[in-house]
Design an enzyme around this catalytic site. Structure first.
Site, PDB file in Angstrom:
ATOM      1  N   LYS A 102      -2.631  40.351  64.729  1.00 33.07           N
ATOM      2  CA  LYS A 102      -1.854  41.559  64.412  1.00 33.07           C
ATOM      3  C   LYS A 102      -1.258  41.475  63.003  1.00 33.07           C
ATOM      4  O   LYS A 102      -1.228  42.464  62.267  1.00 33.07           O
ATOM      5  CB  LYS A 102      -0.749  41.733  65.462  1.00 33.07           C
ATOM      6  CG  LYS A 102       0.232  42.858  65.199  1.00 33.07           C
ATOM      7  CD  LYS A 102      -0.414  44.224  65.166  1.00 33.07           C
ATOM      8  CE  LYS A 102       0.608  45.299  64.828  1.00 33.07           C
ATOM      9  NZ  LYS A 102      -0.012  46.573  64.465  1.00 33.07           N
TER      10      LYS A 102
HETATM   11  P1  NAP Z   1      11.551  51.236  67.523  1.00 28.31           P
HETATM   12  O1  NAP Z   1      11.287  52.686  67.723  1.00 28.31           O
HETATM   13  O2  NAP Z   1      12.398  50.785  66.381  1.00 28.31           O
HETATM   14  O3  NAP Z   1      12.159  50.679  68.932  1.00 28.31           O
HETATM   15  C1  NAP Z   1      12.629  49.367  69.015  1.00 28.31           C
HETATM   16  C2  NAP Z   1      12.941  49.015  70.467  1.00 28.31           C
HETATM   17  O4  NAP Z   1      13.430  47.665  70.494  1.00 28.31           O
HETATM   18  C3  NAP Z   1      14.038  49.876  71.113  1.00 28.31           C
HETATM   19  O5  NAP Z   1      13.772  50.046  72.480  1.00 28.31           O
HETATM   20  C4  NAP Z   1      15.284  49.010  70.903  1.00 28.31           C
HETATM   21  O6  NAP Z   1      16.311  49.260  71.819  1.00 28.31           O
HETATM   22  C5  NAP Z   1      14.694  47.636  71.162  1.00 28.31           C
HETATM   23  N1  NAP Z   1      15.514  46.590  70.589  1.00 28.31           N
HETATM   24  C6  NAP Z   1      15.752  46.337  69.280  1.00 28.31           C
HETATM   25  N2  NAP Z   1      16.574  45.280  69.142  1.00 28.31           N
HETATM   26  C7  NAP Z   1      16.860  44.863  70.403  1.00 28.31           C
HETATM   27  C8  NAP Z   1      17.661  43.804  70.936  1.00 28.31           C
HETATM   28  N3  NAP Z   1      18.325  42.978  70.117  1.00 28.31           N
HETATM   29  N4  NAP Z   1      17.715  43.659  72.280  1.00 28.31           N
HETATM   30  C9  NAP Z   1      17.047  44.498  73.091  1.00 28.31           C
HETATM   31  N5  NAP Z   1      16.280  45.526  72.665  1.00 28.31           N
HETATM   32  C10 NAP Z   1      16.192  45.690  71.330  1.00 28.31           C
HETATM   33  O7  NAP Z   1      10.201  50.401  67.382  1.00 28.31           O
HETATM   34  P2  NAP Z   1       8.698  50.859  67.704  1.00 28.31           P
HETATM   35  O8  NAP Z   1       8.185  51.640  66.554  1.00 28.31           O
HETATM   36  O9  NAP Z   1       8.621  51.375  69.089  1.00 28.31           O
HETATM   37  O10 NAP Z   1       7.996  49.416  67.603  1.00 28.31           O
HETATM   38  C11 NAP Z   1       8.161  48.431  68.621  1.00 28.31           C
HETATM   39  C12 NAP Z   1       7.320  47.214  68.215  1.00 28.31           C
HETATM   40  O11 NAP Z   1       5.939  47.609  68.098  1.00 28.31           O
HETATM   41  C13 NAP Z   1       7.695  46.608  66.859  1.00 28.31           C
HETATM   42  O12 NAP Z   1       7.497  45.228  66.906  1.00 28.31           O
HETATM   43  C14 NAP Z   1       6.704  47.274  65.893  1.00 28.31           C
HETATM   44  O13 NAP Z   1       6.474  46.487  64.747  1.00 28.31           O
HETATM   45  C15 NAP Z   1       5.468  47.375  66.779  1.00 28.31           C
HETATM   46  N6  NAP Z   1       4.527  48.459  66.452  1.00 28.31           N
HETATM   47  C16 NAP Z   1       4.983  49.693  66.071  1.00 28.31           C
HETATM   48  C17 NAP Z   1       4.052  50.692  65.772  1.00 28.31           C
HETATM   49  C18 NAP Z   1       4.495  52.068  65.319  1.00 28.31           C
HETATM   50  O14 NAP Z   1       3.641  52.792  64.788  1.00 28.31           O
HETATM   51  N7  NAP Z   1       5.733  52.465  65.506  1.00 28.31           N
HETATM   52  C19 NAP Z   1       2.689  50.439  65.888  1.00 28.31           C
HETATM   53  C20 NAP Z   1       2.257  49.184  66.334  1.00 28.31           C
HETATM   54  C21 NAP Z   1       3.199  48.191  66.609  1.00 28.31           C
HETATM   55  P3  NAP Z   1      17.438  50.415  71.492  1.00 28.31           P
HETATM   56  O15 NAP Z   1      16.817  51.707  71.942  1.00 28.31           O
HETATM   57  O16 NAP Z   1      18.597  50.010  72.290  1.00 28.31           O
HETATM   58  O17 NAP Z   1      17.697  50.361  69.999  1.00 28.31           O
END
Ligand code: NAP
Length: 284
Positions: free
Chosen positions: A173
């Site tokens: 990744k």
């Molecule tokens: P996001 O919208 O920023 O959501 C982050 C999630 O993590 C939320 O549910 C948040 O909870 C939780 N979180 C953050 N810190 C935490 C902690 N200390 N304890 C417990 N929960 C915590 O991120 P996303 O875009 O969905 O991405 C999630 C993952 O997938 C990341 O690693 C990202 O790099 C990867 N990813 C993202 C994409 C994309 O296009 N967005 C594509 C592929 C992979 P709260 O709601 O409470 O803040």
């Protein structure tokens, strides 16, 4: 054995549509999210909500984690009422977050000590693919455990490949996201340069999208630039995290170093906006 009782941790941009795909496929779904707001997306659905990762793991056969970064993983696994505090055996935790191979190996070892399994299974693709269930899933871990999870992966993605032992999915990744960052920077630079030469961005994008360089990423991010819409689909702060993880894991190439510097410089201003907002920071 059919695994049907699934727990989901992390209802961010990716987690919500992915969890909804499991519900649509009739899995028995339970949820935990650190903050409560995102749970509203499931108000009219048949789900069970748990207040801690510990309670979720105790109640489910498989728990899927889709959260921000290594620090979040540490908190969800090792915190008070974290996954590792559950007196549970024979469970499988799938970590689909983009995190380091190192933290995967650490969490896998700790889960194994308790009699549970771990698979790292990060995804390529963004909101569109998460919603359509067409993500590309790259997994690391035991082959027999991976095979048991295929019905789950088939609901989330169009391809799930086991690429090696624990952490191998994370390494694959990070390689892909380094390439993603080059595409984003390259697209932004090409449009900037063409514009300075008097060529309309829409014209350049029509050429790119009909050429061998055309791909879904160019199309989606090109449209975002044309519409001046930088709402985060994949937040810029996440690519800084991923490039830093790749650097920590040993990447030290001209492109990766340049991309890390460019995105890091933009992070304080644009971290919550989309990766392609880097376009606004560029000068040639
Ligand atoms: P996001 O919208 O920023 O959501 C982050 C999630 O993590 C939320 O549910 C948040 O909870 C939780 N979180 C953050 N810190 C935490 C902690 N200390 N304890 C417990 N929960 C915590 O991120 P996303 O875009 O969905 O991405 C999630 C993952 O997938 C990341 O690693 C990202 O790099 C990867 N990813 C993202 C994409 C994309 O296009 N967005 C594509 C592929 C992979 P709260 O709601 O409470 O803040």
């Amino acid at each position: 054995m059919n695994l049907t009782k699934i727990g989901w941790i992390g209802l961010g941009k990716m987690g919500v549509p992915m969890a909804q795909n499991l519900l649509n496929a009739n899995f028995d779904l339970s949820l935990y999210n650190r903050s409560k707001k995102a749970l509203a997306n499931f108000e009219d659905r048949k789900v069970t909500i748990f207040d801690t990762p510990k309670a979720l793991l105790t109640a489910c056969e498989v728990v899927i984690v889709m959260i921000s970064d290594d620090q979040a993983v540490n908190e969800v696994f090792c915190g008070e009422n974290g996954l590792l505090s559950a007196e549970a055996k024979g469970k499988i935790v799938i970590n689909m977050s983009t995190v380091s191979a190192e933290i995967s190996r650490k969490m896998a070892a700790l889960l194994n000590e308790n009699g549970n399994e771990y698979i790292d299974a990060p995804v390529s693709g963004s909101l569109k693919q998460a919603t359509e269930g067409t993500l590309v899933i790259m997994a690391g871990g035991n082959a027999e455990v991976f095979d048991q999870l295929i019905p789950i992966f088939n609901c989330l993605g169009k391809l799930a490949l086991r690429v090696g032992e624990i952490g191998a999915g994370n390494s694959a990744k990070l390689a892909i996201n380094a390439l993603l960052s080059f595409h984003a920077l390259g697209l932004a630079e090409a449009i900037k340069f063409a514009t300075e030469k008097g060529i309309e961005p829409s014209t350049l994008l029509e050429l790119i999208n009909n050429s061998a360089l055309g791909n879904p990423f160019m199309k989606i991010k090109g449209d975002a630039i044309l519409q001046d819409n930088y709402d985060a689909v994949f937040a810029l702060k996440h690519i800084v995290k991923d490039l830093q993880l790749a650097k920590d894991a040993g990447i030290n190439s001209p492109l990766a170093n340049t991309a890390l510097q460019a995105f890091t410089n933009a992070q304080s201003e644009l971290g919550e906006e989309d990766i392609i907002s880097i376009y606004k920071k560029l000068s040639l």
